[in-house]
Motif scaffolding. Structure first.
Motif, PDB file in Angstrom:
ATOM      1  N   LYS A 205       0.837  -1.220   0.000  1.00  0.00           N
ATOM      2  CA  LYS A 205       0.000   0.000   0.000  1.00  0.00           C
ATOM      3  C   LYS A 205       0.865   1.261   0.000  1.00  0.00           C
ATOM      4  O   LYS A 205       0.578   2.241  -0.687  1.00  0.00           O
ATOM      5  CB  LYS A 205      -0.937  -0.023   1.222  1.00  0.00           C
ATOM      6  CG  LYS A 205      -2.031   1.032   1.176  1.00  0.00           C
ATOM      7  CD  LYS A 205      -3.081   0.791   2.224  1.00  0.00           C
ATOM      8  CE  LYS A 205      -3.973  -0.379   1.870  1.00  0.00           C
ATOM      9  NZ  LYS A 205      -4.810  -0.116   0.683  1.00  0.00           N
ATOM     10  N   ASN A 209       0.752   4.118  -2.710  1.00  0.00           N
ATOM     11  CA  ASN A 209       0.321   5.471  -2.328  1.00  0.00           C
ATOM     12  C   ASN A 209       1.477   6.459  -2.240  1.00  0.00           C
ATOM     13  O   ASN A 209       1.270   7.678  -2.262  1.00  0.00           O
ATOM     14  CB  ASN A 209      -0.399   5.435  -0.978  1.00  0.00           C
ATOM     15  CG  ASN A 209      -1.692   4.640  -1.046  1.00  0.00           C
ATOM     16  OD1 ASN A 209      -2.227   4.417  -2.134  1.00  0.00           O
ATOM     17  ND2 ASN A 209      -2.199   4.204   0.091  1.00  0.00           N
ATOM     18  N   ASP A 211       3.155   7.121   0.373  1.00  0.00           N
ATOM     19  CA  ASP A 211       2.962   7.917   1.587  1.00  0.00           C
ATOM     20  C   ASP A 211       4.006   7.643   2.666  1.00  0.00           C
ATOM     21  O   ASP A 211       3.975   8.277   3.738  1.00  0.00           O
ATOM     22  CB  ASP A 211       1.556   7.677   2.163  1.00  0.00           C
ATOM     23  CG  ASP A 211       1.272   6.192   2.388  1.00  0.00           C
ATOM     24  OD1 ASP A 211       2.190   5.384   2.195  1.00  0.00           O
ATOM     25  OD2 ASP A 211       0.123   5.859   2.736  1.00  0.00           O
TER      26      ASP A 211
END
Length: 372
Positions: A205, A209, A211
């Protein structure tokens, strides 16, 4: 713990160790007369039944390859599992940090039969009862279990360490930074259990993303989606994050209670075997409260010090509150106080060398210090 995979994730921090980490990663720093820091982490894993260990080596891999080899000292030289070394990939997928490193080894995780992962940062040395923590992790069906210790810190020695925030029922809230505003805080000791599928989900993830670059960041971003609890370790931990803490951690071995716990609390500490003769003490030698490895020749005085294999200390030389690494030499009439001498370094005759207890003097590897 046969259903658990061990991962040693080195992180960062070499810049705090000056010349000591010029040619070696932090986890390869010599420790306790004959060991490396990583020996304690790997030994703790195998003593509790972990049979597959993966090490993300970082860039300075030569000393790692030389010391760990095929993993034989830890009984990890196996056909289908055992020790796996993952050299660094230069900016994998165009990104820095361990998230990209972990993602680049997804095939390894998919092929491993273990369902759970123990991730450890090897700069924290302690004899942690993994069985007890693993039992809690499984029984509570947690996705992630983070290890912490209630650390007393009246002098601010642990400023900038990771701090775990808990609610009144000891439930996990978040992880922050210790700013030294409390005399006691919950210090994250760089260890945690995580379900393998959760680890892979989190890493994937964050890659998608963009992030987070580091696993710790990624876990905190995802903390509301997963069941995270904690395990309190009540024993002794040496948190080594700079020269001073490394110096103190070595000299703390002169405390019998600490050395007994670190070396025998959870089983023996294994390391690469090196055969050396017994240390020779001459009639002029004087030794007090020191840890001295084999293969040394001691003709002078040694007090409150850690002496590694093959060190030579000449007549009338004085070594006090110091760490002398493998094959280093202090020649006749020299004085060495509050100092770390790296491997193969030499202090010439009559030289006086003194650091302070707050910041020890460091002699670089293979360096010779003379009067002229």
């Amino acid at each position: 713990m046969e259903n658990c995979l061990g991962v040693i994730n080195i992180g960062e921090g070499e810049g705090n160790f000056g010349s000591l980490c010029k040619n070696r990663p932090v986890y390869m720093l010599p420790f306790g007369g004959r060991y490396r820091l990583i020996d304690f982490t790997i030994s703790n894993m195998v003593n509790y039944g972990i049979r597959t260990v993966a090490v993300f080596t970082g860039e300075k891999i030569r000393s790692t390859m030389d010391h760990l080899g095929n993993g034989k000292p830890w009984d990890l030289n196996r056909r289908f599992n055992g020790l796996f070394l993952f050299p660094p990939i230069q900016k994998p997928f165009g990104r820095n940090g361990d998230i990209a490193e972990l993602y680049s080894t997804f095939d390894f995780f998919e092929q491993c039969k273990e369902e759970y992962v123990l991730i450890v940062h090897p700069n924290n040395i302690g004899s942690v009862n993994l069985n007890e923590a693993y039992k809690k992790f499984i029984e509570t069906d947690a996705d992630i279990t983070l290890f912490y210790k209630k650390q007393i810190d009246p002098w601010g020695e642990y400023i900038n360490c990771d701090k775990i925030l808990l609610d009144r029922n000891n439930g996990f809230i978040n992880m922050g930074l210790n700013l030294g505003t409390e005399k006691e805080f919950n210090m994250f000791i760089g260890m945690g259990f995580i379900k393998k599928k959760v680890l892979m989900e989190i890493v994937k993830k964050s890659m998608e993303n963009g992030d987070a670059n580091y696993l710790k960041q990624s876990i905190l971003i995802s903390k509301d989606r997963y069941k995270i609890n904690t395990y309190e370790f009540k024993g002794h931990i040496e948190h080594i994050n700079n020269i001073k803490s490394y110096y103190n951690a070595n000299l703390n071995l002169l405390n019998k209670d600490i050395s007994q716990e670190l070396f025998f609390g959870g089983g023996p500490v294994f390391t690469k075997a090196k055969d050396e003769p017994s240390t020779l003490y001459t009639e002029t030698s004087r030794v007090h409260n020191s840890l001295i490895a084999n293969g040394c020749i001691i003709e002078g005085s040694v007090e409150n010090s850690i002496i590694f294999r093959g060190v030579k200390i000449g007549k009338n030389a004085i070594v006090k509150n110091s760490i002398l690494m493998q094959k280093s030499e202090v020649l006749e009439n020299a004085i060495v106080v509050n100092t770390i001498m790296d491997k193969y370094s030499i202090i010439d005759r009559g030289i006086r060398l003194a650091g302070s207890s707050v910041m020890p003097y460091v002699v670089e590897k293979s360096q010779t210090i003379r009067k002229e």
